[in-house]
Write a protein that holds these residues in place. Structure first.
Motif, PDB file in Angstrom:
ATOM      1  N   THR A  64       0.834  -1.202   0.000  1.00 32.47           N
ATOM      2  CA  THR A  64       0.000   0.000   0.000  1.00 32.47           C
ATOM      3  C   THR A  64       0.869   1.253   0.000  1.00 32.47           C
ATOM      4  O   THR A  64       0.591   2.214  -0.733  1.00 32.47           O
ATOM      5  CB  THR A  64      -0.935   0.000   1.230  1.00 32.47           C
ATOM      6  N   LEU A  65       1.920   1.230   0.807  1.00 35.25           N
ATOM      7  CA  LEU A  65       2.825   2.393   0.856  1.00 35.25           C
ATOM      8  C   LEU A  65       3.443   2.667  -0.510  1.00 35.25           C
ATOM      9  O   LEU A  65       3.680   3.812  -0.871  1.00 35.25           O
ATOM     10  CB  LEU A  65       3.944   2.151   1.879  1.00 35.25           C
ATOM     11  N   VAL A  66       3.713   1.607  -1.243  1.00 36.22           N
ATOM     12  CA  VAL A  66       4.330   1.782  -2.569  1.00 36.22           C
ATOM     13  C   VAL A  66       3.261   2.095  -3.622  1.00 36.22           C
ATOM     14  O   VAL A  66       3.434   2.969  -4.469  1.00 36.22           O
ATOM     15  CB  VAL A  66       5.101   0.493  -2.956  1.00 36.22           C
ATOM     16  N   SER A  67       2.142   1.387  -3.538  1.00 35.08           N
ATOM     17  CA  SER A  67       1.150   1.433  -4.621  1.00 35.08           C
ATOM     18  C   SER A  67       0.366   2.740  -4.674  1.00 35.08           C
ATOM     19  O   SER A  67       0.112   3.261  -5.762  1.00 35.08           O
ATOM     20  CB  SER A  67       0.153   0.282  -4.471  1.00 35.08           C
ATOM     21  N   LEU A  68      -0.047   3.256  -3.518  1.00 38.99           N
ATOM     22  CA  LEU A  68      -0.911   4.438  -3.551  1.00 38.99           C
ATOM     23  C   LEU A  68      -0.214   5.661  -4.158  1.00 38.99           C
ATOM     24  O   LEU A  68      -0.802   6.336  -5.005  1.00 38.99           O
ATOM     25  CB  LEU A  68      -1.450   4.761  -2.156  1.00 38.99           C
ATOM     26  N   PRO A  69       1.041   5.949  -3.764  1.00 39.23           N
ATOM     27  CA  PRO A  69       1.691   7.086  -4.441  1.00 39.23           C
ATOM     28  C   PRO A  69       1.822   6.873  -5.949  1.00 39.23           C
ATOM     29  O   PRO A  69       1.644   7.815  -6.730  1.00 39.23           O
ATOM     30  CB  PRO A  69       3.075   7.142  -3.778  1.00 39.23           C
ATOM     31  N   ILE A  70       2.103   5.626  -6.347  1.00 37.79           N
ATOM     32  CA  ILE A  70       2.218   5.359  -7.796  1.00 37.79           C
ATOM     33  C   ILE A  70       0.866   5.597  -8.466  1.00 37.79           C
ATOM     34  O   ILE A  70       0.777   6.243  -9.517  1.00 37.79           O
ATOM     35  CB  ILE A  70       2.709   3.910  -8.043  1.00 37.79           C
ATOM     36  N   ALA A  71      -0.189   5.077  -7.850  1.00 40.44           N
ATOM     37  CA  ALA A  71      -1.530   5.262  -8.419  1.00 40.44           C
ATOM     38  C   ALA A  71      -1.855   6.751  -8.534  1.00 40.44           C
ATOM     39  O   ALA A  71      -2.417   7.203  -9.537  1.00 40.44           O
ATOM     40  CB  ALA A  71      -2.561   4.556  -7.551  1.00 40.44           C
ATOM     41  N   PHE A  72      -1.466   7.520  -7.521  1.00 43.80           N
ATOM     42  CA  PHE A  72      -1.756   8.954  -7.545  1.00 43.80           C
ATOM     43  C   PHE A  72      -0.932   9.673  -8.591  1.00 43.80           C
ATOM     44  O   PHE A  72      -1.446  10.532  -9.310  1.00 43.80           O
ATOM     45  CB  PHE A  72      -1.526   9.570  -6.168  1.00 43.80           C
ATOM     46  N   LEU A  73       0.345   9.315  -8.668  1.00 45.76           N
ATOM     47  CA  LEU A  73       1.199   9.967  -9.669  1.00 45.76           C
ATOM     48  C   LEU A  73       0.657   9.725 -11.070  1.00 45.76           C
ATOM     49  O   LEU A  73       0.547  10.645 -11.870  1.00 45.76           O
ATOM     50  CB  LEU A  73       2.632   9.429  -9.562  1.00 45.76           C
ATOM     51  N   ILE A  74       0.298   8.472 -11.334  1.00 43.94           N
ATOM     52  CA  ILE A  74      -0.200   8.153 -12.681  1.00 43.94           C
ATOM     53  C   ILE A  74      -1.568   8.797 -12.890  1.00 43.94           C
ATOM     54  O   ILE A  74      -1.872   9.336 -13.946  1.00 43.94           O
ATOM     55  CB  ILE A  74      -0.276   6.627 -12.880  1.00 43.94           C
ATOM     56  N   GLY A  75      -2.398   8.743 -11.850  1.00 44.02           N
ATOM     57  CA  GLY A  75      -3.752   9.280 -11.971  1.00 44.02           C
ATOM     58  C   GLY A  75      -3.773  10.783 -12.200  1.00 44.02           C
ATOM     59  O   GLY A  75      -4.603  11.302 -12.938  1.00 44.02           O
ATOM     60  N   PHE A  76      -2.835  11.487 -11.590  1.00 46.76           N
ATOM     61  CA  PHE A  76      -2.826  12.950 -11.701  1.00 46.76           C
ATOM     62  C   PHE A  76      -2.061  13.431 -12.921  1.00 46.76           C
ATOM     63  O   PHE A  76      -2.356  14.486 -13.464  1.00 46.76           O
ATOM     64  CB  PHE A  76      -2.211  13.579 -10.448  1.00 46.76           C
TER      65      PHE A  76
END
Lengths: 293, 223
Positions: B31-43
């Protein structure tokens, strides 16, 4: 720059823009030859206008004329591709992001469609104030929300939020779920959210276009109260009667060009520009080719 | 002999402890790794965004035995991480579960973030929010989708057999307590031994645990 919102706990209606903020006067907005284009397509061409404090200026024009783009530029959502926007003589885009934020936080924006967060009405309304809180207070607020209220002693809703809701006639709706609101009520909550931070310039993008006459009247009254408190209001509308009713000045925007700015009496009864006259008469609403056979 | 579990509670407790420790740690890290990645890609908007999204979505279907084999090659004596001596340890199982869960959490969270209406971001910006505020408000609006992603990742991790069997080895100590034996590998083990009742009982325990964790996470998420 220091934000003083977190220390200001006075009731909304007793606070004036003049004594709240960093400047001596509510902000003035000026657009100087502002142009905006995307991928080589020019949407706005060399727009120049000035919005004084305590003035309601209405932007009228057909769909696609660039009204929303103009408002987004005024509210600093987008940077112009040409010309300069000035607030109190300062170009916000020449400032650092932090300094520009200080100006942004003196502007309120309401969109055509009410966009409420998935949270009770009061939390929707006070979001603008919460984002201004320093982080320790925000973290404390977050932690307090995890505990039952009887342990934290914090009130369910603060007076300033209620005051903002009162301005749009929804004081008793503070604990309602946004899903339970009608479209008109939701738009009024959006309006209260913008008012809750006491913006000195209010930018309104067709806020009453989907509303019934009662909700429209309530919002128009709130707009007029903003003017009474010396706030500048920039309002885009399709409703000519509304523009005539509440505007101090009307700006006519056609195909990305500002063709006329003047008092409602001039624009609607004695327009100086032929294109304005044709638009007001309804001649520019469609081309003959667009009509069904 | 299902009641062996009751007569040997240490066995059951140790298997549950290993399962939860491994899977919850793996989910926490993922989760610590995935959420920032998801946000970076999403934004962000960048060339190749669709390709990156497609790769993440492909990762959701990684075969667990292949991941286990891949991890084993990495941590075996001759592998790049051989010096860490991770083979047949809970840490190795955590690594393999992270690799399996991360694409699930990233993919579902990314989808949730992208499904948040642009109007929400505009509104967050319009009330005077900074970029961090806009991201946090978007996260809040996407929270149910993000929680679903985390739960899906947890489901993938705790129900996983193939890779933990390869990298963990399904090892129990001489006293019967678990070193790297999880509920799922214990079920496999008991089934092979013909102890179907024990396997069924372990399966029931697994379902109860998953329900419990889901309930707690949903409650924390305000749903």
């Amino acid at each position: 720059m220091v934000d003083n919102y977190e220390t200001d706990e006075r009731p909304l209606l007793e606070t004036t823009a003049t004594d709240r903020h960093r400047g001596d006067q509510p902000m003035n907005l000026a657009l100087e030859d502002v142009s905006y284009g995307v991928d080589g397509t020019e949407i706005l061409t060399e727009i120049s206008l000035a919005l004084e404090s305590g003035e309601i200026m209405t932007i009228i024009g057909p769909s696609g004329a660039g009204k929303t783009t103009l408002l987004r530029l005024a509210a600093l959502f987008e940077q112009p591709t040409g010309g300069t926007i000035r607030y109190d003589g300062t170009d916000p885009w020449a400032l650092s992001r932090d300094d520009r934020l200080v100006i942004r936080r003196r502007i309120g924006m309401v969109f055509q469609q009410a966009s409420l967060f998935d949270a009770p009405v009061a939390r929707n309304v006070d979001i603008g104030r919460r984002v201004r809180w320093p982080w320790p207070r925000r973290i404390r607020g977050f932690l307090e929300r995890l505990l039952p209220r009887r342990f934290t002693g914090s009130p369910a809703v603060d007076e300033r939020t209620l005051e903002a809701l009162e301005l749009v006639g929804l004081r008793d709706a503070w604990d309602r779920d946004p899903a339970s609101l009608s479209g008109g009520e939701a738009q009024r909550v959006s309006f209260a959210r913008a008012l809750a931070v006491e913006p000195e310039v209010l930018v309104l993008d067709e806020p009453t276009s989907d509303l019934d006459p009662r909700n429209t009247a309530i919002l128009e009254r709130a707009i007029e109260r903003s003017r009474e408190r010396d706030h500048g209001v920039l309002l885009a509308t399709h409703d000519m009667h509304q523009a005539e009713r509440i505007s101090d000045r009307v700006a006519v925007l056609l195909e990305g060009e500002l063709v006329e700015v003047g008092p409602p009496g001039q624009v609607f009864e004695k327009p100086r520009d032929e294109r304005t006259a044709r638009f007001v008469r309804g001649d520019l609403l469609y081309d003959d080719n667009e009509l069904p056979a | 002999m299902p009641f062996e579990l009751i007569t040997e509670p240490n066995y059951l407790r140790s298997v549950i402890r290993v399962s939860l420790t491994v899977s919850l740690t793996a989910i926490f890290v993922s989760t610590l790794v995935s959420l920032p990645i998801a946000f970076l890609i999403g934004f962000a908007d960048f060339p190749g965004k669709r390709l990156v999204t497609a790769i993440i979505n492909t990762g959701m279907g990684f075969p667990s035995v292949a991941v286990g084999l891949f991890v084993l090659l990495f941590i075996s004596t001759d592998g790049p991480l051989g010096s860490l001596d991770l083979v047949y340890t809970p840490e190795a199982m955590i690594i393999s579960q992270c690799i399996l869960a991360a694409p699930v959490i990233t993919g579902v969270a990314l989808s949730a973030v992208e499904s948040v209406d642009d109007a929400v971001r505009d509104t967050a910006y319009g009330v005077g929010g900074t970029r961090t505020d806009v991201a946090l408000i978007t996260l809040k609006e996407a929270r149910y989708g993000v929680i679903t992603g985390i739960l899906a990742g947890f489901g993938r991790a705790i129900s996983e057999v193939g890779s933990v069997l390869i990298v963990g080895g399904n090892i129990a100590y001489a006293d019967g307590t678990s070193k790297t034996r999880t509920i799922t590998t214990a079920i496999t083990f008991e089934t092979r031994r013909g102890e179907f009742e024990t396997a069924l009982a372990l399966g029931a325990v697994l379902i109860v645990l998953v329900l419990l964790v889901n309930g707690i996470v949903m409650r924390l998420g305000g749903r």
